[in-house]
Design an enzyme around this catalytic site. Sequence first.
Site, mmCIF file in Angstrom:
data_model
loop_
_atom_site.group_PDB
_atom_site.id
_atom_site.type_symbol
_atom_site.label_atom_id
_atom_site.label_comp_id
_atom_site.label_asym_id
_atom_site.label_seq_id
_atom_site.Cartn_x
_atom_site.Cartn_y
_atom_site.Cartn_z
ATOM 1 N N CYS A 2 17.357 60.777 -14.362
ATOM 2 C CA CYS A 2 16.112 61.483 -14.040
ATOM 3 C C CYS A 2 15.068 61.218 -15.123
ATOM 4 C CB CYS A 2 16.381 62.985 -13.964
ATOM 5 S SG CYS A 2 17.606 63.415 -12.724
ATOM 6 N N ARG A 27 12.754 53.536 -13.281
ATOM 7 C CA ARG A 27 14.160 53.906 -13.530
ATOM 8 C C ARG A 27 14.872 54.267 -12.230
ATOM 9 N NH1 ARG A 27 13.506 55.683 -19.157
ATOM 10 N NH2 ARG A 27 15.708 56.141 -19.232
ATOM 11 N N TRP A 75 16.888 61.709 -9.878
ATOM 12 C CA TRP A 75 17.864 60.769 -9.319
ATOM 13 C C TRP A 75 19.082 61.637 -9.033
ATOM 14 C CZ3 TRP A 75 22.610 58.400 -11.081
ATOM 15 C CH2 TRP A 75 22.984 57.287 -10.343
ATOM 16 N N ASN A 99 17.832 66.691 -17.013
ATOM 17 C CA ASN A 99 18.409 65.357 -16.848
ATOM 18 C C ASN A 99 19.836 65.443 -17.370
ATOM 19 O OD1 ASN A 99 18.886 62.636 -16.550
ATOM 20 N ND2 ASN A 99 18.036 62.115 -18.546
ATOM 21 N N GLY A 100 20.803 65.084 -16.534
ATOM 22 C CA GLY A 100 22.199 65.126 -16.973
ATOM 23 C C GLY A 100 23.060 65.836 -15.944
ATOM 24 N N GLU A 467 27.999 37.943 -13.258
ATOM 25 C CA GLU A 467 26.637 38.482 -13.396
ATOM 26 C C GLU A 467 25.776 38.066 -12.209
ATOM 27 O OE1 GLU A 467 24.915 40.551 -14.852
ATOM 28 O OE2 GLU A 467 22.837 39.835 -14.678
ATOM 29 N N LYS A 471 23.802 40.608 -9.628
ATOM 30 C CA LYS A 471 22.363 40.544 -9.321
ATOM 31 C C LYS A 471 22.136 40.577 -7.821
ATOM 32 C CE LYS A 471 20.811 41.487 -12.386
ATOM 33 N NZ LYS A 471 21.753 41.756 -13.310
ATOM 34 N N GLU A 474 22.878 43.902 -6.273
ATOM 35 C CA GLU A 474 21.919 44.955 -6.677
ATOM 36 C C GLU A 474 20.615 44.873 -5.909
ATOM 37 O OE1 GLU A 474 21.882 44.240 -11.110
ATOM 38 O OE2 GLU A 474 21.713 46.402 -11.018
ATOM 39 N N HIS A 490 44.313 31.467 -5.201
ATOM 40 C CA HIS A 490 45.392 32.479 -5.273
ATOM 41 C C HIS A 490 45.075 33.686 -4.400
ATOM 42 C CE1 HIS A 490 47.345 30.212 -8.448
ATOM 43 N NE2 HIS A 490 46.170 30.080 -9.025
ATOM 44 N N LYS A 588 17.878 52.768 -13.687
ATOM 45 C CA LYS A 588 17.775 51.759 -14.748
ATOM 46 C C LYS A 588 18.733 52.067 -15.892
ATOM 47 C CE LYS A 588 16.303 48.260 -17.024
ATOM 48 N NZ LYS A 588 16.758 46.924 -16.615
#
Length: 593
Positions: A2, A27, A75, A99-100, A467, A471, A474, A490, A588
Amino acid sequence: MCGIVGHIGAGDSVDKVLEGLKRLEYRGYDSAGICFKNSAGDLSLFKKTGKLANLINLLNNQDHHSSSSVGHTRWATHGAVNDMNSHPHLYKNLAIVHNGIIENAEELRKGLTARGFKFTSDTDSEVFLGLLSFELEEGRDLLAATSNAFKKLKGSSAFVIQSSDSDGIVTIKRGAPLVCGINENLGEAMVSSDPYALIGFVEKIFFPDDDVMCFLSKGSINFYDLDGSPSTRYLAKDLETNFEISTKGQFEHYMLKEIYEQPVLIRKLSDIYLEGIDLELERPKRVHLVGCGTAFYAGMVVGQMLEKLLKIPVSLEFASEFRYKDPLLLPGDLAIFISQSGETADTLAAQKLCKDKGIKTISIVNVEGSTLFREVDQNFLIHAGQEIGVASTKAFTQQVLTGRIICEAFAGTKDFKSLKQKFSLLSHRIEELLNQAELFKEMAQKIYNFQGFFFTGRGPYYPVALEGALKLKEIAYVHAEGYAAGELKHGPIALIDEKMVNIAIVGPELFDKTVSNIQEIKARKGIIIGIGPDVADLRNICDLFIPLTFEGLEELSPLYVNVANQLLSYHIAKQKGTDIDRPRNLAKSVTVE
Ligand code: AGP
């Protein structure tokens, strides 16, 4: 994570808080709200799900002249995304933003309900408001009430509290980021979860430690420990004036801008660290490399450098796993924490675990003054500048290069000439790649509708495959999986057919082995996008091909390949029309577990 912004002082407080919230939009959030002290001295609350513009529309026909306001972008963690769960939460003459996560919220909610507190939301945050209101009703002042209420909470939280009966704003935090600032000449004070929101409004910033309360009034801040005594537990800094407000400039998205910033940033890092400064780090017996997401994958590349170049044993750990596995930490070990934001909850908890066990900790971090920055024994800043795009790009490159510089520090290198040349060559190669945007755009147009992607690579390109898959997941919301090229046979090769795209990364190392992996995929009709040296043996077996020139880059080659993956993922997402800078569900900085 947040976003919190509070302001007290000038009469345009609401406008300044809204500007601060705009800067925190990157964010990720799902609702926004603001509470301000109106001309009658009461608190006026406006909040709305959706983008900040929805909140601004609510305010348009309202008199919002005020000298004290608190805003929030949410968020969602506890409680659905709806207006009533948005922040601020208001009860009588009190408003809070949070926030938290309050881990014991359910237990506290039961007690408060039994005492007659009427909840209006499903959030954990409102529990703090209930505790606070009862403390005040029992006659305590705002600081004492805040302290008593806060002591009852478990978990990481930051709060900003506003009361119509107080001429100030109170803040308190534990494990979540909070930064305050003042402009003494203008008689203003501000608080935020991110220094970026304070730029241009304040001249001095303060990072309070955990369990320190801040009382913001017009142009000053006082700090108190939970027992009410004045506190000196905070870090004071002059705000970097060159911290410019990032804009997209001529780019359509921040993410694309940040991809294109990389050549300049590589040269900047070289100038900062490789101009003969005295870099000396005691060589550890073993290194634990700890991070999350992209930062973890950067650690994988750095880990291979440490083992290959310096023969230092390395253990790579996801922070979320490391913090609960009771890791084997031995005298002489060193823990390196990689984090762009320096606020990732899992990474912070892992660092605290090492610190408590007496293990030296250093950071590879982007945000100066962040919690990680203040908690470790030594910092290596990556100097990537503000990274706005939720999907990390330039930070990955700078994290790996900073890790490479740390290798030199362990080696006690005095002459950085050859490494400077590699940095410069990498910067140049990436510039050449960035000039081929059309190639990536055309390629993306051909493959963006496929539903499944593999990214494969060997050795130093395996982390880049991971990575690259992250990307694409996301920002394009498609299933993508990074895999060690030699592992596909395999099991995962069962997934290969004409509907599956394989981004096959082929470095000069193990070239023949990797080409044979591609042949295995081709034999099963998989679509091959090759990334590698421009040789016929490779180009001719790929459906689409991105030629790269590896000569001279050596251990920096994975960063060169990674930019190709960044561009490909960006253009695929662009074709799909997703919100590239603020992808759905993502934040973010993940400051909660
Ligand atoms: C990367 O694109 C993601 N945004 C995410 O994986 C991120 O790298 C991770 O959350 C770690 O963040 P940090 O570097 O700020 O600690």
